[in-house]
Design an enzyme around this catalytic site. Structure first.
Site, mmCIF file in Angstrom:
data_model
loop_
_atom_site.group_PDB
_atom_site.id
_atom_site.type_symbol
_atom_site.label_atom_id
_atom_site.label_comp_id
_atom_site.label_asym_id
_atom_site.label_seq_id
_atom_site.Cartn_x
_atom_site.Cartn_y
_atom_site.Cartn_z
ATOM 1 N N SER A 134 0.701 -4.246 3.994
ATOM 2 C CA SER A 134 0.640 -3.035 4.831
ATOM 3 C C SER A 134 1.773 -2.130 4.362
ATOM 4 O O SER A 134 2.717 -2.596 3.700
ATOM 5 C CB SER A 134 0.876 -3.445 6.285
ATOM 6 O OG SER A 134 1.181 -2.325 7.088
ATOM 7 N N TYR A 179 5.251 -8.586 12.745
ATOM 8 C CA TYR A 179 4.302 -8.012 11.782
ATOM 9 C C TYR A 179 5.057 -7.505 10.547
ATOM 10 O O TYR A 179 4.676 -7.791 9.403
ATOM 11 C CB TYR A 179 3.540 -6.876 12.474
ATOM 12 C CG TYR A 179 2.389 -6.313 11.690
ATOM 13 C CD1 TYR A 179 1.124 -6.894 11.747
ATOM 14 C CD2 TYR A 179 2.543 -5.163 10.915
ATOM 15 C CE1 TYR A 179 0.057 -6.353 11.043
ATOM 16 C CE2 TYR A 179 1.486 -4.624 10.206
ATOM 17 C CZ TYR A 179 0.241 -5.219 10.276
ATOM 18 O OH TYR A 179 -0.815 -4.678 9.567
HETATM 19 P P1 NAD Z 1 -9.371 -6.448 12.554
HETATM 20 O O1 NAD Z 1 -8.814 -6.874 13.876
HETATM 21 O O2 NAD Z 1 -10.503 -5.482 12.492
HETATM 22 O O3 NAD Z 1 -9.829 -7.737 11.719
HETATM 23 C C1 NAD Z 1 -9.060 -8.891 11.673
HETATM 24 C C2 NAD Z 1 -9.914 -10.012 11.119
HETATM 25 O O4 NAD Z 1 -9.111 -11.193 11.091
HETATM 26 C C3 NAD Z 1 -11.133 -10.331 11.986
HETATM 27 O O5 NAD Z 1 -12.199 -10.727 11.152
HETATM 28 C C4 NAD Z 1 -10.654 -11.510 12.816
HETATM 29 O O6 NAD Z 1 -11.706 -12.354 13.292
HETATM 30 C C5 NAD Z 1 -9.795 -12.224 11.791
HETATM 31 N N1 NAD Z 1 -8.822 -13.128 12.368
HETATM 32 C C6 NAD Z 1 -7.883 -12.882 13.313
HETATM 33 N N2 NAD Z 1 -7.202 -14.006 13.587
HETATM 34 C C7 NAD Z 1 -7.724 -14.966 12.799
HETATM 35 C C8 NAD Z 1 -7.448 -16.344 12.619
HETATM 36 N N3 NAD Z 1 -6.510 -16.976 13.327
HETATM 37 N N4 NAD Z 1 -8.182 -17.042 11.726
HETATM 38 C C9 NAD Z 1 -9.180 -16.429 11.023
HETATM 39 N N5 NAD Z 1 -9.473 -15.137 11.151
HETATM 40 C C10 NAD Z 1 -8.759 -14.418 12.024
HETATM 41 O O7 NAD Z 1 -8.099 -5.948 11.739
HETATM 42 P P2 NAD Z 1 -7.949 -5.021 10.435
HETATM 43 O O8 NAD Z 1 -7.307 -3.771 10.871
HETATM 44 O O9 NAD Z 1 -9.195 -4.983 9.651
HETATM 45 O O10 NAD Z 1 -6.816 -5.842 9.672
HETATM 46 C C11 NAD Z 1 -7.080 -6.632 8.537
HETATM 47 C C12 NAD Z 1 -5.793 -6.803 7.747
HETATM 48 O O11 NAD Z 1 -5.341 -5.531 7.311
HETATM 49 C C13 NAD Z 1 -4.646 -7.404 8.559
HETATM 50 O O12 NAD Z 1 -3.918 -8.300 7.753
HETATM 51 C C14 NAD Z 1 -3.809 -6.198 8.916
HETATM 52 O O13 NAD Z 1 -2.480 -6.535 9.126
HETATM 53 C C15 NAD Z 1 -3.986 -5.358 7.671
HETATM 54 N N6 NAD Z 1 -3.706 -3.933 7.855
HETATM 55 C C16 NAD Z 1 -4.412 -3.197 8.760
HETATM 56 C C17 NAD Z 1 -4.105 -1.839 8.881
HETATM 57 C C18 NAD Z 1 -4.863 -0.952 9.833
HETATM 58 O O14 NAD Z 1 -4.447 0.216 10.006
HETATM 59 N N7 NAD Z 1 -5.937 -1.380 10.437
HETATM 60 C C19 NAD Z 1 -3.103 -1.263 8.107
HETATM 61 C C20 NAD Z 1 -2.408 -2.060 7.214
HETATM 62 C C21 NAD Z 1 -2.727 -3.395 7.085
#
Ligand code: NAD
Length: 256
Positions: free
Chosen positions: A139, A152
């Site tokens: 991130s 985080y």
């Molecule tokens: P999201 O909540 O849409 O998806 C998260 C996914 O992880 C889901 O499929 C969920 O079922 C799965 N998950 C959660 N806990 C779990 C566990 N214990 N075991 C297995 N699966 C699990 O979130 P997102 O925004 O798509 O985030 C995905 C990644 O991207 C994360 O690592 C997040 O930190 C990173 N990220 C997101 C953003 C953003 O703005 N959305 C920005 C930077 C980084």
């Protein structure tokens, strides 16, 4: 179809960024092992639409034993694990002195330790075939901090350090290891943060605009599909010498 005949595992791919990346890898020809909770059938249907083989494994990424089963099952079902995308992640927002200890432990386990476990287990097979692509979803919070996100920010900084170490340990092989560092992407994880901002003044549109204005100069969200395209590039021959990068895709967040 640069990934025809290859197998990709995307952790946390039933939603958001993971699902977007899984679709782009399938579009590029990869068979895909999905993982994550929630609406598994809908995710399976979206990724299967590209015509490659798609399976789902329900491993909890907080649990090293279940991660072992996920990697083993992927290699048994598909014959190899070639592209590993570590994407599963959760968030919790609170000042450090009120940060719940169990939330700290879960975030470190899911967002950081799982990346260590999948890589240590997937690397022997990749080394045997002398080909692999590891893409760790860090991130912008892997490179800079924000308030109230102690676990985080610590985990995402850790993912970048871990990525660099593995990139060096595999530097003379056909395996590359890189991190992607997205800014705001409108997924359920970010919607939660918008909803809690909106509670303060009752206007979701204003909450969304404030969230973007605070950090992301483009005033626009990054999309999961854009991150998926970048993942496909890293899997291509042209990405062969991209090693140990922490590649920000952030609408200008880190340029400030
Ligand atoms: P999201 O909540 O849409 O998806 C998260 C996914 O992880 C889901 O499929 C969920 O079922 C799965 N998950 C959660 N806990 C779990 C566990 N214990 N075991 C297995 N699966 C699990 O979130 P997102 O925004 O798509 O985030 C995905 C990644 O991207 C994360 O690592 C997040 O930190 C990173 N990220 C997101 C953003 C953003 O703005 N959305 C920005 C930077 C980084």
């Amino acid at each position: 179809m640069i990934l025809k005949g290859k197998t990709a595992l995307v952790t946390g791919s039933t939603s958001g960024i993971g699902l977007g990346i899984a679709c782009k890898l399938a579009e590029a020809g990869a068979n895909v092992m999905l993982n994550g909770f929630g609406d598994v059938d809908a995710a399976m249907a979206r990724v299967s639409a590209f015509g490659t083989r798609v399976l789902h494994h329900p491993a909890d990424m907080a649990d090293a034993e279940q991660i072992g089963e996920l990697i083993g099952q992927t290699e048994r079902d598909f014959g190899s694990l070639d592209v590993l995308v570590n994407n599963a992640g959760i968030q919790h927002v609170a000042p450090v002195e009120r940060f719940p200890v169990e939330r700290w432990n879960s975030i470190i386990a899911i967002n950081l330790s799982s990346v260590f476990h999948t890589m240590r287990l997937a690397l022997p097979g990749m080394r045997e075939r002398n080909w692999g692509r590891i893409i760790n979803i860090s991130s912008v919070h892997g490179l800079v901090a924000s308030t109230q996100k102690a676990a985080y920010v610590a985990a995402k900084h850790g993912v970048i350090g871990l990525t660099k170490t593995v990139a060096l340990e595999t530097a003379t092989t056909g395996i590359t290891c890189n991190a992607l560092c997205p800014g705001w992407v409108l997924t359920p994880l970010v919607q939660q943060q918008i909803d809690s901002k909106a509670k303060a003044h009752g206007d979701p549109m204003r909450a969304t605009r404030e969230l973007l204005m605070e950090k992301q100069p483009s005033l626009d969200f990054v999309t999961p599909e854009e991150l998926g395209e970048l993942a496909v590039f890293l899997c291509s021959d042209a990405g062969r010498q991209v090693r140990g990068a922490a590649w920000n895709v952030d609408g200008g967040w880190l340029a400030q």
